[in-house]
Design a protein around this motif. Structure first.
Motif, PDB file in Angstrom:
ATOM      1  N   ASP B  90      40.496  50.461  67.131  1.00  0.00           N
ATOM      2  CA  ASP B  90      40.954  50.249  68.499  1.00  0.00           C
ATOM      3  C   ASP B  90      40.131  49.236  69.309  1.00  0.00           C
ATOM      4  O   ASP B  90      40.657  48.566  70.161  1.00  0.00           O
ATOM      5  CB  ASP B  90      41.006  51.584  69.235  1.00  0.00           C
ATOM      6  CG  ASP B  90      39.670  52.269  69.225  1.00  0.00           C
ATOM      7  OD1 ASP B  90      39.535  53.289  69.885  1.00  0.00           O
ATOM      8  OD2 ASP B  90      38.741  51.764  68.555  1.00  0.00           O
ATOM      9  N   ALA B  91      38.872  49.131  68.980  1.00  0.00           N
ATOM     10  CA  ALA B  91      38.050  48.161  69.701  1.00  0.00           C
ATOM     11  C   ALA B  91      38.205  48.323  71.204  1.00  0.00           C
ATOM     12  O   ALA B  91      38.769  47.482  71.895  1.00  0.00           O
ATOM     13  CB  ALA B  91      38.419  46.741  69.279  1.00  0.00           C
ATOM     14  N   ARG B  92      37.706  49.413  71.673  1.00  0.00           N
ATOM     15  CA  ARG B  92      37.951  49.772  73.053  1.00  0.00           C
ATOM     16  C   ARG B  92      37.374  48.838  74.102  1.00  0.00           C
ATOM     17  O   ARG B  92      37.785  48.837  75.234  1.00  0.00           O
ATOM     18  CB  ARG B  92      37.461  51.186  73.304  1.00  0.00           C
ATOM     19  CG  ARG B  92      36.015  51.413  72.985  1.00  0.00           C
ATOM     20  CD  ARG B  92      35.727  51.979  71.581  1.00  0.00           C
ATOM     21  NE  ARG B  92      34.411  52.588  71.648  1.00  0.00           N
ATOM     22  CZ  ARG B  92      34.168  53.632  72.445  1.00  0.00           C
ATOM     23  NH1 ARG B  92      35.152  54.140  73.131  1.00  0.00           N
ATOM     24  NH2 ARG B  92      32.950  54.130  72.517  1.00  0.00           N
ATOM     25  N   GLU B  93      36.396  48.031  73.693  1.00  0.00           N
ATOM     26  CA  GLU B  93      35.759  47.235  74.752  1.00  0.00           C
ATOM     27  C   GLU B  93      36.276  45.810  74.847  1.00  0.00           C
ATOM     28  O   GLU B  93      37.430  45.564  75.082  1.00  0.00           O
ATOM     29  CB  GLU B  93      34.256  47.180  74.542  1.00  0.00           C
ATOM     30  CG  GLU B  93      33.608  48.515  74.278  1.00  0.00           C
ATOM     31  CD  GLU B  93      32.901  48.477  72.971  1.00  0.00           C
ATOM     32  OE1 GLU B  93      32.549  47.367  72.524  1.00  0.00           O
ATOM     33  OE2 GLU B  93      32.718  49.543  72.357  1.00  0.00           O
ATOM     34  N   GLN B  94      35.403  44.883  74.644  1.00  0.00           N
ATOM     35  CA  GLN B  94      35.670  43.514  75.076  1.00  0.00           C
ATOM     36  C   GLN B  94      36.198  42.548  74.023  1.00  0.00           C
ATOM     37  O   GLN B  94      36.310  41.371  74.305  1.00  0.00           O
ATOM     38  CB  GLN B  94      34.403  42.941  75.711  1.00  0.00           C
ATOM     39  CG  GLN B  94      33.211  42.830  74.772  1.00  0.00           C
ATOM     40  CD  GLN B  94      32.532  44.178  74.477  1.00  0.00           C
ATOM     41  OE1 GLN B  94      33.184  45.087  73.959  1.00  0.00           O
ATOM     42  NE2 GLN B  94      31.276  44.311  74.770  1.00  0.00           N
ATOM     43  N   VAL B  95      36.512  43.051  72.837  1.00  0.00           N
ATOM     44  CA  VAL B  95      37.030  42.119  71.850  1.00  0.00           C
ATOM     45  C   VAL B  95      38.451  41.708  72.250  1.00  0.00           C
ATOM     46  O   VAL B  95      39.372  42.518  72.205  1.00  0.00           O
ATOM     47  CB  VAL B  95      37.063  42.737  70.439  1.00  0.00           C
ATOM     48  CG1 VAL B  95      37.233  41.648  69.402  1.00  0.00           C
ATOM     49  CG2 VAL B  95      35.804  43.529  70.184  1.00  0.00           C
ATOM     50  N   GLU B  96      38.607  40.451  72.636  1.00  0.00           N
ATOM     51  CA  GLU B  96      39.914  40.009  73.128  1.00  0.00           C
ATOM     52  C   GLU B  96      40.429  38.798  72.349  1.00  0.00           C
ATOM     53  O   GLU B  96      39.679  38.142  71.624  1.00  0.00           O
ATOM     54  CB  GLU B  96      39.815  39.621  74.607  1.00  0.00           C
ATOM     55  CG  GLU B  96      39.527  40.783  75.554  1.00  0.00           C
ATOM     56  CD  GLU B  96      40.728  41.691  75.760  1.00  0.00           C
ATOM     57  OE1 GLU B  96      41.856  41.274  75.442  1.00  0.00           O
ATOM     58  OE2 GLU B  96      40.537  42.835  76.226  1.00  0.00           O
TER      59      GLU B  96
END
Lengths: 211, 211
Positions: B90-96
């Motif tokens: 899910d990569a909840r943080e800042q990987v965009e």
DNA sequence: CCATACTTACATATGAGTCAGTAAGTATTG
DNA sequence: CAATACTTACTGACTCATATGTAAGTATGG
């Protein structure tokens, strides 16, 4: 005395080919239908014979009389599913070429109307990857057959003959169908199974034709 | 690793709360690790607390002491999985943006090395579609988050803004990842997960960019 | 010395499979 | 054609194994 026991006779398990007729067959089908519902709703392990029996209108010992064991019942359910032409994905006979692809799409559409069946299939195939699960071989074989059939069809339709590309494409199509079912069962409103599978198939055909 | 995860701490009022430190946290992790293995191998229902306990080096009552109930343990396992950066999809943080897509591919590749984790996820998500399964809400939410993130990323990367197309594409990608895992677990030699997901992603990007 | 981390022992439920017996067919044969 | 033999389809009442959860007691480290 021991008038029972016709079932667990040693002579191979594959003597079930004899199809009983009349009321007996009907009762068997009621059990299979019930079992599919129960296994679908609770999975194989959590699903209880008592409940299958209840829904089929008898006691659990009666069910055992017909199928020998819980595992026997599961296997019978799986085979029974295959026997039903309606929602079977595999199309064991002569549906070939483009017709087969259409058949797949039709099946997906039909499945939308039968959440129970989809649930059973999804639950059971998920469970099947556990260690020593009785349905493991069934699903392995089923996937193998389906993969090959799709590979052949895609090759025929697109003219592509790269084995790796064909295999990946076949696996992709199967994965999309199965994966969407999980999503659909959990959140029906977020998934349009028919449209999504159609699009995937179109994409795959494009891709394979281009190369 | 070490004393990560103060997980089940909700009080908030007193930040002086004793978060399990040192050996306690370590023991908890051993249990969670064991539980994931057991639930992966046998599913939630068939998986027994006694075996979890054994693998964690204690009795089943000890496990219950920490997690209250089997269901509590399952929930903790699921949360623990999310806490682990490594294999979390899910990569909840800042990987965009494109980085997120790369992250997905990396994760798929890593998963190839961790059949245990893949098995646990697959089994549990399959089981979750049964009536009243405790992990149901977890997986529903997880899929929702993942879908949205992928939709946003695909829109950003391809410039496409058709909601239906984006949704279908996102669902397709997720379905392929999940669906391939089942196939891979059953027949590892027939499936190249990394390559197949990569191809699917490329196809989707092409398609969305074209329109 | 007391909260925390356990253990042993137990309570209780649930579920698969067994077994003996019954009722109702289906042959078989005298 | 009827009495008899044998089979099929069950039921009810077990057994046995397995599993979760609980309670009460012991050990231990901060």
């Amino acid at each position: 005395m021991a008038a029972t026991r016709a079932t667990a006779r040693q002579p191979a398990a594959a003597d079930r080919v004899v199809k009983p007729h009349g009321p007996t067959a009907a009762k068997r089908e009621r059990i299979l239908e019930a079992a599919m519902a129960v296994f679908g709703a609770y999975g194989y392990h959590k699903g209880a014979l008592v409940e299958v029996a209840e829904r089929a209108g008898m006691t659990h010992a009666g069910v055992l009389h017909h199928f020998g064991s819980k595992e026997g019942l599961l296997v019978a359910v799986l085979q029974y599913r295959d026997g039903e032409a309606v929602a079977g994905l595999d199309a064991r006979e002569q549906v070939e070429g483009p017709a087969f692809l259409r058949h797949i799409l039709d099946t997906v559409k039909e499945n939308t109307e039968r959440p129970g069946v989809v649930q059973a299939y999804t639950v059971l195939s998920g469970e099947s990857v556990t260690d020593g699960h009785p349905a493991q071989e069934y699903f392995r074989e089923r996937l193998r057959t389906l993969r090959h059939k799709i590979e052949r069809t895609l090759a025929e339709v697109t003219g592509n003959s790269d084995p790796a590309e064909l295999r990946d494409a076949a696996n992709t199509l199967v994965a999309v169908m199965d994966g969407l079912q999980v999503q659909w069962l959990l959140s029906p409103d977020e998934v349009d199974m028919t449209r999504t599978v159609k699009r995937t198939l179109d994409m795959l055909l494009d891709r394979l034709s281009a190369a």
